[in-house]
Design a protein around this motif. Sequence first.
Motif, short mmCIF file in Angstrom:
data_model
loop_
_atom_site.label_atom_id
_atom_site.label_comp_id
_atom_site.label_asym_id
_atom_site.label_seq_id
_atom_site.Cartn_x
_atom_site.Cartn_y
_atom_site.Cartn_z
N PRO A 1 -1.62 -32.66 39.07
CA PRO A 1 -1.60 -31.38 39.80
C PRO A 1 -0.83 -30.31 39.04
O PRO A 1 -0.06 -30.60 38.12
CB PRO A 1 -0.91 -31.74 41.11
CG PRO A 1 -0.05 -32.92 40.78
CD PRO A 1 -0.81 -33.69 39.73
N LEU A 2 -1.04 -29.08 39.44
CA LEU A 2 -0.31 -27.95 38.88
C LEU A 2 0.41 -27.23 40.01
O LEU A 2 0.01 -27.33 41.17
CB LEU A 2 -1.26 -27.00 38.16
CG LEU A 2 -2.33 -26.31 39.03
CD1 LEU A 2 -2.08 -24.81 39.12
CD2 LEU A 2 -3.73 -26.57 38.48
N ILE A 3 1.46 -26.51 39.66
CA ILE A 3 2.19 -25.69 40.62
C ILE A 3 1.97 -24.23 40.24
O ILE A 3 2.34 -23.80 39.15
CB ILE A 3 3.70 -26.01 40.63
CG1 ILE A 3 3.93 -27.49 40.89
CG2 ILE A 3 4.40 -25.15 41.68
CD1 ILE A 3 3.49 -27.97 42.25
N SER A 4 1.35 -23.49 41.14
CA SER A 4 1.08 -22.07 40.91
C SER A 4 1.79 -21.27 41.99
O SER A 4 1.48 -21.41 43.17
CB SER A 4 -0.43 -21.81 40.94
OG SER A 4 -0.72 -20.45 40.74
N SER A 5 2.77 -20.46 41.58
CA SER A 5 3.55 -19.64 42.52
C SER A 5 4.10 -20.48 43.67
O SER A 5 4.07 -20.08 44.84
CB SER A 5 2.71 -18.48 43.05
OG SER A 5 2.32 -17.63 42.01
N GLY A 6 4.60 -21.67 43.33
CA GLY A 6 5.25 -22.53 44.30
C GLY A 6 4.32 -23.41 45.12
O GLY A 6 4.79 -24.23 45.92
N LEU A 7 3.02 -23.26 44.96
CA LEU A 7 2.05 -24.04 45.74
C LEU A 7 1.36 -25.05 44.83
O LEU A 7 0.91 -24.71 43.74
CB LEU A 7 1.02 -23.10 46.36
CG LEU A 7 -0.01 -23.72 47.32
CD1 LEU A 7 0.67 -24.34 48.53
CD2 LEU A 7 -1.02 -22.65 47.77
N GLU A 8 1.28 -26.30 45.29
CA GLU A 8 0.65 -27.34 44.49
C GLU A 8 -0.87 -27.32 44.64
O GLU A 8 -1.40 -27.21 45.75
CB GLU A 8 1.17 -28.72 44.90
CG GLU A 8 0.58 -29.86 44.06
CD GLU A 8 1.13 -31.21 44.43
OE1 GLU A 8 2.17 -31.60 43.85
OE2 GLU A 8 0.53 -31.88 45.31
N PHE A 9 -1.55 -27.44 43.51
CA PHE A 9 -3.01 -27.52 43.47
C PHE A 9 -3.41 -28.79 42.73
O PHE A 9 -2.89 -29.07 41.64
CB PHE A 9 -3.61 -26.32 42.74
CG PHE A 9 -3.48 -25.02 43.47
CD1 PHE A 9 -4.53 -24.50 44.21
CD2 PHE A 9 -2.28 -24.30 43.43
CE1 PHE A 9 -4.41 -23.30 44.89
CE2 PHE A 9 -2.15 -23.10 44.10
CZ PHE A 9 -3.21 -22.60 44.84
N VAL A 10 -4.34 -29.53 43.31
CA VAL A 10 -4.89 -30.71 42.65
C VAL A 10 -6.25 -30.34 42.07
O VAL A 10 -7.16 -29.96 42.82
CB VAL A 10 -5.04 -31.88 43.64
CG1 VAL A 10 -5.69 -33.08 42.94
CG2 VAL A 10 -3.69 -32.27 44.22
N PRO A 11 -6.42 -30.42 40.74
CA PRO A 11 -7.74 -30.14 40.16
C PRO A 11 -8.76 -31.19 40.60
O PRO A 11 -8.46 -32.39 40.60
CB PRO A 11 -7.49 -30.22 38.64
CG PRO A 11 -6.01 -30.13 38.48
CD PRO A 11 -5.42 -30.74 39.71
N LEU A 12 -9.94 -30.74 40.98
CA LEU A 12 -10.99 -31.64 41.45
C LEU A 12 -12.21 -31.51 40.54
O LEU A 12 -13.00 -30.57 40.69
CB LEU A 12 -11.38 -31.29 42.89
CG LEU A 12 -10.28 -31.37 43.95
CD1 LEU A 12 -10.81 -30.86 45.28
CD2 LEU A 12 -9.76 -32.79 44.09
N PRO A 13 -12.39 -32.43 39.61
CA PRO A 13 -13.58 -32.36 38.75
C PRO A 13 -14.85 -32.57 39.57
O PRO A 13 -14.96 -33.53 40.34
CB PRO A 13 -13.37 -33.52 37.77
CG PRO A 13 -11.91 -33.84 37.83
CD PRO A 13 -11.49 -33.53 39.24
N VAL A 14 -15.80 -31.66 39.44
CA VAL A 14 -17.12 -31.79 40.05
C VAL A 14 -18.16 -31.38 39.02
O VAL A 14 -17.82 -30.82 37.97
CB VAL A 14 -17.26 -30.93 41.33
CG1 VAL A 14 -16.23 -31.32 42.37
CG2 VAL A 14 -17.15 -29.45 41.02
N MET A 15 -19.42 -31.64 39.32
CA MET A 15 -20.49 -31.26 38.41
C MET A 15 -21.09 -29.93 38.86
O MET A 15 -21.35 -29.71 40.04
CB MET A 15 -21.58 -32.34 38.38
CG MET A 15 -21.08 -33.72 38.00
SD MET A 15 -20.06 -33.76 36.50
CE MET A 15 -21.25 -33.21 35.27
N HIS A 16 -21.30 -29.06 37.88
CA HIS A 16 -21.96 -27.76 38.09
C HIS A 16 -23.20 -27.79 37.21
O HIS A 16 -23.29 -27.11 36.20
CB HIS A 16 -20.99 -26.66 37.69
CG HIS A 16 -21.48 -25.25 37.88
ND1 HIS A 16 -22.57 -24.93 38.67
CD2 HIS A 16 -21.03 -24.07 37.37
CE1 HIS A 16 -22.75 -23.62 38.64
NE2 HIS A 16 -21.84 -23.08 37.86
N GLY A 17 -24.17 -28.66 37.60
CA GLY A 17 -25.22 -29.09 36.70
C GLY A 17 -24.73 -30.35 35.98
O GLY A 17 -23.53 -30.52 35.76
#
Length: 266
Positions: free
Chosen positions: A176-192
């Motif tokens: 995960p990453l922390i952006s401006s104090g908020l945690e985000f979990v990257p979610l790999p998906v397919m775009h094609g």
Amino acid sequence: METKALSQNSDLKMHDEEFDNGVSSLIFLGTGYSSLLPITLPAAGEKPNYMYNTSLLIDSVDENGAHKYILINVGKIFREQVLRWFTHHKIPRVDSIILSHEHIDIVLGLDDIRTVQPFSPTNEIDPTPIYLTQNSIESLAEKFPYLVKKKLKEGEEVRRVAQLDWRIIESDCAKPLISSGLEFVPLPVMHGEDYDFLGFLFGKKSRTVYNSDVSRFPATTEHLISKAGVRQLDLLILDTLYKKGSHNTHFCLQQSLDAVNRIRPK
């Protein structure tokens, strides 16, 4: 993070007293196609369905009532989104940026980030953190070399451009990453089937997923966000291109409904 959604057509209003009590908000700056809506010029007197490129602004409010403004994606007409929605919702700045991928409808407004930064003709301001994958920054170095490069060449004049602090993230749910104090979990998906895209999971009290471009959920990603998997979502924001039929790079309505039925958000 407890959240309240605000739609692009502004039929939901923000209430200051709620923000004072620590309620964060999601503001949909755009929910339209990569080519925008309307796709063709409307006939005289016709009121078109008018939507900008997909973009989400998170007004994250901490326990002390302090606001942080996190922008996911910066589309082709970001400046118009600022004029229309930042002024409407009294958004004073952008504290950090997250990019899902490097397609034009996601990144072409990066030059106009300077409109939401403090003015300095010599660029003597703190750069805005921007989170993106290695593949994305390599692509942006070709599209926006003057934004990505760190130093001027000898004899090159200073010109006012957006100041960005490029931070590389991985397409990995476990990182995960922390952006401006908020945690985000990257979610790999397919775009094609030939292209990886990142959705994002965020929010402590209200688990929220933002997926603006998806044609298929890999099993590991779907398990992480499903009621039958790791933990049920409170809110799932999901790509839907057409009401009927199918598409090779996007969910259409039936595929989106099928995904909702499997994932089971609240």
